[in-house]
Design a protein around this motif. Structure first.
Motif, PDB file in Angstrom:
ATOM      1  N   ARG A 132       9.512  -4.749  -2.096  1.00  0.00           N
ATOM      2  CA  ARG A 132       9.192  -5.988  -2.827  1.00  0.00           C
ATOM      3  C   ARG A 132       8.988  -7.146  -1.858  1.00  0.00           C
ATOM      4  O   ARG A 132       8.034  -7.917  -1.991  1.00  0.00           O
ATOM      5  CB  ARG A 132      10.321  -6.304  -3.810  1.00  0.00           C
ATOM      6  CG  ARG A 132      10.041  -7.526  -4.677  1.00  0.00           C
ATOM      7  CD  ARG A 132      11.228  -7.873  -5.544  1.00  0.00           C
ATOM      8  NE  ARG A 132      12.409  -8.188  -4.753  1.00  0.00           N
ATOM      9  CZ  ARG A 132      13.531  -7.463  -4.749  1.00  0.00           C
ATOM     10  NH1 ARG A 132      13.638  -6.384  -5.496  1.00  0.00           N
ATOM     11  NH2 ARG A 132      14.556  -7.818  -3.992  1.00  0.00           N
ATOM     12  N   ALA A 153       5.634  -9.235  -1.180  1.00  0.00           N
ATOM     13  CA  ALA A 153       5.655 -10.688  -1.393  1.00  0.00           C
ATOM     14  C   ALA A 153       5.127 -11.438  -0.171  1.00  0.00           C
ATOM     15  O   ALA A 153       4.398 -12.430  -0.305  1.00  0.00           O
ATOM     16  CB  ALA A 153       7.079 -11.139  -1.715  1.00  0.00           C
ATOM     17  N   ARG A 191       1.419 -11.161  -0.173  1.00  0.00           N
ATOM     18  CA  ARG A 191       0.804 -12.014  -1.202  1.00  0.00           C
ATOM     19  C   ARG A 191       0.812 -13.480  -0.773  1.00  0.00           C
ATOM     20  O   ARG A 191      -0.161 -14.212  -0.997  1.00  0.00           O
ATOM     21  CB  ARG A 191       1.561 -11.849  -2.527  1.00  0.00           C
ATOM     22  CG  ARG A 191       1.027 -12.725  -3.669  1.00  0.00           C
ATOM     23  CD  ARG A 191       1.774 -12.419  -4.956  1.00  0.00           C
ATOM     24  NE  ARG A 191       1.399 -11.118  -5.494  1.00  0.00           N
ATOM     25  CZ  ARG A 191       0.653 -10.948  -6.587  1.00  0.00           C
ATOM     26  NH1 ARG A 191       0.164 -11.997  -7.220  1.00  0.00           N
ATOM     27  NH2 ARG A 191       0.370  -9.744  -7.018  1.00  0.00           N
ATOM     28  N   GLY A 207      -0.966  -2.135  -3.803  1.00  0.00           N
ATOM     29  CA  GLY A 207      -0.217  -3.321  -3.450  1.00  0.00           C
ATOM     30  C   GLY A 207      -0.505  -3.846  -2.057  1.00  0.00           C
ATOM     31  O   GLY A 207       0.021  -4.886  -1.656  1.00  0.00           O
ATOM     32  N   CYS A 218      -2.999  -8.458   0.883  1.00  0.00           N
ATOM     33  CA  CYS A 218      -2.729  -8.176  -0.525  1.00  0.00           C
ATOM     34  C   CYS A 218      -4.067  -8.140  -1.265  1.00  0.00           C
ATOM     35  O   CYS A 218      -4.823  -9.119  -1.224  1.00  0.00           O
ATOM     36  CB  CYS A 218      -1.831  -9.261  -1.100  1.00  0.00           C
ATOM     37  SG  CYS A 218      -1.512  -9.089  -2.876  1.00  0.00           S
ATOM     38  N   TYR A 243      -6.505  -7.908  -6.901  1.00  0.00           N
ATOM     39  CA  TYR A 243      -5.933  -7.566  -8.200  1.00  0.00           C
ATOM     40  C   TYR A 243      -4.674  -6.707  -8.037  1.00  0.00           C
ATOM     41  O   TYR A 243      -4.404  -5.817  -8.843  1.00  0.00           O
ATOM     42  CB  TYR A 243      -6.961  -6.838  -9.056  1.00  0.00           C
ATOM     43  CG  TYR A 243      -8.165  -7.695  -9.371  1.00  0.00           C
ATOM     44  CD1 TYR A 243      -8.070  -8.755 -10.262  1.00  0.00           C
ATOM     45  CD2 TYR A 243      -9.389  -7.452  -8.761  1.00  0.00           C
ATOM     46  CE1 TYR A 243      -9.181  -9.564 -10.552  1.00  0.00           C
ATOM     47  CE2 TYR A 243     -10.506  -8.238  -9.032  1.00  0.00           C
ATOM     48  CZ  TYR A 243     -10.385  -9.292  -9.931  1.00  0.00           C
ATOM     49  OH  TYR A 243     -11.466 -10.081 -10.201  1.00  0.00           O
ATOM     50  N   PRO A 298      -0.798  -5.519  -8.139  1.00  0.00           N
ATOM     51  CA  PRO A 298       0.317  -5.792  -9.062  1.00  0.00           C
ATOM     52  C   PRO A 298       1.289  -6.779  -8.426  1.00  0.00           C
ATOM     53  O   PRO A 298       1.244  -7.032  -7.222  1.00  0.00           O
ATOM     54  CB  PRO A 298       0.965  -4.410  -9.242  1.00  0.00           C
ATOM     55  CG  PRO A 298       0.521  -3.599  -8.060  1.00  0.00           C
ATOM     56  CD  PRO A 298      -0.832  -4.131  -7.673  1.00  0.00           C
ATOM     57  N   SER A 299       2.173  -7.346  -9.231  1.00  0.00           N
ATOM     58  CA  SER A 299       3.164  -8.272  -8.700  1.00  0.00           C
ATOM     59  C   SER A 299       4.032  -7.541  -7.676  1.00  0.00           C
ATOM     60  O   SER A 299       4.139  -6.307  -7.706  1.00  0.00           O
ATOM     61  CB  SER A 299       4.050  -8.813  -9.824  1.00  0.00           C
ATOM     62  OG  SER A 299       4.899  -7.779 -10.313  1.00  0.00           O
ATOM     63  N   PRO A 300       4.654  -8.282  -6.746  1.00  0.00           N
ATOM     64  CA  PRO A 300       5.516  -7.617  -5.763  1.00  0.00           C
ATOM     65  C   PRO A 300       6.569  -6.720  -6.395  1.00  0.00           C
ATOM     66  O   PRO A 300       6.828  -5.615  -5.895  1.00  0.00           O
ATOM     67  CB  PRO A 300       6.140  -8.793  -5.012  1.00  0.00           C
ATOM     68  CG  PRO A 300       5.097  -9.868  -5.065  1.00  0.00           C
ATOM     69  CD  PRO A 300       4.500  -9.727  -6.434  1.00  0.00           C
ATOM     70  N   ASP A 313       6.435  -5.175  -9.386  1.00  0.00           N
ATOM     71  CA  ASP A 313       5.780  -3.988  -9.955  1.00  0.00           C
ATOM     72  C   ASP A 313       5.272  -3.061  -8.855  1.00  0.00           C
ATOM     73  O   ASP A 313       5.369  -1.839  -8.970  1.00  0.00           O
ATOM     74  CB  ASP A 313       4.620  -4.406 -10.851  1.00  0.00           C
ATOM     75  CG  ASP A 313       5.085  -5.038 -12.157  1.00  0.00           C
ATOM     76  OD1 ASP A 313       6.279  -4.868 -12.494  1.00  0.00           O
ATOM     77  OD2 ASP A 313       4.274  -5.705 -12.825  1.00  0.00           O
TER      78      ASP A 313
END
Length: 544
Positions: A364, A368, A371, A404, A415, A418, A420-422, A424
């Motif tokens: 994660r 992050a 991102r 990811g 990143c 599109y 996914p969130s960190p 997810d």
């Protein structure tokens, strides 16, 4: 449609430039495909002529050929082989950390002027944007990826720096690509194709059954028995030979024990200084080291024809690594011996090496950082995360699997738009890691099945790679003892390579048959060996 003119050109080049009067089965088809601009993935045993697949077509193409190889020693062996041909049209140069800036510029000039045909380079060099720009300006007409299994997270020699090669190939204008490896099971092949972005490649899997290798395995109830069996091998078989061990400490201790018993032995592992490893590598190739006790770090670049035996004193992690390692024996075509000395306790060690699942918080946090701050170089990413190079490479590979992360120009990691969130992405990556662990366990199970085989050993080994052997091999301990039985055409309820489904394990592919057993590679749980009568009677599998 096959072109007789193309075949004639290739055969003439093979004969006049390389001295090869004939080409081996499959080689000509692969070379023709390359000249037509098609990608090729070749899985061929060590010494079977993989390099010829790119070397001969390279002489018929207008621009230079880029050869990506992971080891400087391996590159030097291949460059030396080309130089020994004595042809100006086969001039090869290298750009690496071993050359001075002046030598590197001279190499580029030779390529620009047409005085050199082949450029050997490591993936680390291509991660430098300036170096990549220099190579792009050469307009290479062909890219050869040696030891291509290094790009696969399923592969036993996974190298993070290989992950950027798909982008490198696109940056170079997408010339034809030939990916070469001595052993790759179907998951590894799929990974190579996907990560390199190969476009509907011609896939060659040939000659994995090597009749000059005598296959032998013995269950060792005690360590003392394993030691005595190893002594029997080294005392009766002439060297040189390699003993593979699972740990660095084991390599040092066994080499010392053999030396104390009167056998000249050295140890080799990845924890040694680079200079010491290189010195041992050269000494072994020069027949100055009769017995090398080593971890799997001793492998790529061992282009030595007269290795007479390879022993393993623990159960290998998979048939992939085992076939690669025993393939270093008998490259001169003369008889050679392979001996697997295993104990049930070996599997516990392999489970330890497989390790725990990656931490969700590390995945994660990595996602992050990408991102918020990407694209980042691998060095910058390590500074932000505190991860080691190899671990970071494995986590990035997992995130790439689930969308990811993506490796971009100059080897920078970013990143995707599109992604996914960190949180997810981390969950999806852990699920992917669980799937990979299931496959890793199934590969160890297949290795144990090989060790425990009471019939022909080659049949289950080749079934793992999707090759069907419809006869006994005749060159293993079981066949020699009369325990190998022909499978009468390997008749089964489903054709080999057909797609089937299991109620619990999902979709899979039938890899092969041996006696009354069938091997199926399932997408989610890996390899399974099933009883053919039970499958037929209970309808365990259905055709997809």
């Amino acid at each position: 449609m096959k072109s007789p003119l193309t075949s004639l050109r290739l055969r003439r080049a093979a004969r006049t430039l390389f001295g090869w009067k004939t080409l081996r089965p499959g080689q000509l088809d692969a070379m023709r495909a390359i000249l037509r601009g098609r990608d090729v993935l070749a899985v061929m045993p060590t010494g079977a002529g993989k390099s010829a697949l790119y070397q001969v077509p390279a002489t018929q193409l207008p621009g230079p050929t880029l050869v990506v190889s992971p080891l400087l020693a391996l590159q030097q062996d291949q460059i030396g082989g080309l130089e020994r041909r004595g042809s100006a049209g086969l001039k090869a140069v290298r750009i690496s950390s071993a050359e001075t800036p002046k030598q590197q510029e001279a190499a580029l000039a030779a390529l620009r002027d047409g005085r050199a045909e082949f450029l050997f380079i490591t993936p680390e060099q291509l991660a430098d944007p300036d170096r990549l720009a220099q190579v792009k300006a050469l307009k290479p007409s062909l890219v050869a990826i040696d030891e291509a299994h290094c790009i696969s997270a399923w592969g036993h020699d996974f190298r993070p720096d290989y992950l950027a090669l798909g982008h490198v190939i696109r940056e170079l204008g997408r010339p034809p690509v030939v990916a070469l490896t001595a052993t790759a099971s179907p998951p590894v092949r799929d990974d190579i194709v996907a990560r390199l972005g190969l476009a509907k490649p011609k896939i060659m899997v040939t000659g994995l059954d090597r009749a000059n290798l005598f296959l032998e395995a013995a269950n060792c109830p005690t360590e003392d028995y394993r030691w005595r069996r190893l002594l029997a091998l080294v005392s009766t078989d002439e060297g040189p030979g390699i003993v593979y061990v699972p740990t660095r400490r084991g390599a040092e201790e066994l080499a010392a024990r053999l030396s104390a018993a009167g056998y000249a032995a050295e140890f080799y592992h990845g924890g040694m200084a680079g200079g010491a490893r290189e010195k041992l590598h050269v000494a072994f190739l020069a027949d100055e080291v009769p017995i090398m006790v080593a971890t799997s770090a001793f492998g790529m670049g061992i282009d030595k024809p007269n290795i007479r035996w390879v022993a393993h004193v623990a159960l290998p992690d998979s048939p992939d690594s085992y076939l690669q390692e025993i393939g270093r024996a008998g490259r001169d075509g003369l008889p050679a011996r392979t001996l697997l000395l295993w104990r049930a306790e070996d599997e516990g060690l392999q489970r330890f090496f497989t390790g725990a699942l990656p931490a969700v918080d590390e995945l994660r946090d990595l996602a992050a950082v990408l991102r918020a701050e990407g694209p980042l170089t691998k060095a910058a990413l390590r500074e932000r995360t505190g991860l080691g190079a190899r671990k970071q490479g494995q986590l990035v590979a997992l995130l790439e699997h689930v969308g990811g992360a993506v490796t971009r120009s100059g080897g920078k990691v970013a990143c995707p738009r599109y992604a996914p969130s960190p949180a997810d992405a981390a969950d999806l990556a852990v699920a992917e890691a669980e799937r990979q662990q299931s496959l890793s366990k199934s590969r160890t199970d297949m290795m144990r099945a090989y060790a425990q085989a009471r019939g022909c050993r080659s049949q289950p080994l080749l079934a793992y790679f999707g090759e069907q052997l419809t006869r006994v091999c005749g060159h293993c301990d079981n066949c020699s003892a009369g325990r190998g039985e022909p499978d009468n055409g390997a008749v089964g309820p489903f054709p080999v390579h057909s797609t089937v489904s299991h109620a619990e394990w999902g979709a899979g592919m039938v890899m092969g048959y041996e006696d009354n057993r069938m091997t199926v590679l399932f997408d989610d749980v890996g390899y399974k060996t099933l009883s053919v009568p039970v499958v037929s009677e209970q309808g365990l599998l259905t055709t997809l």
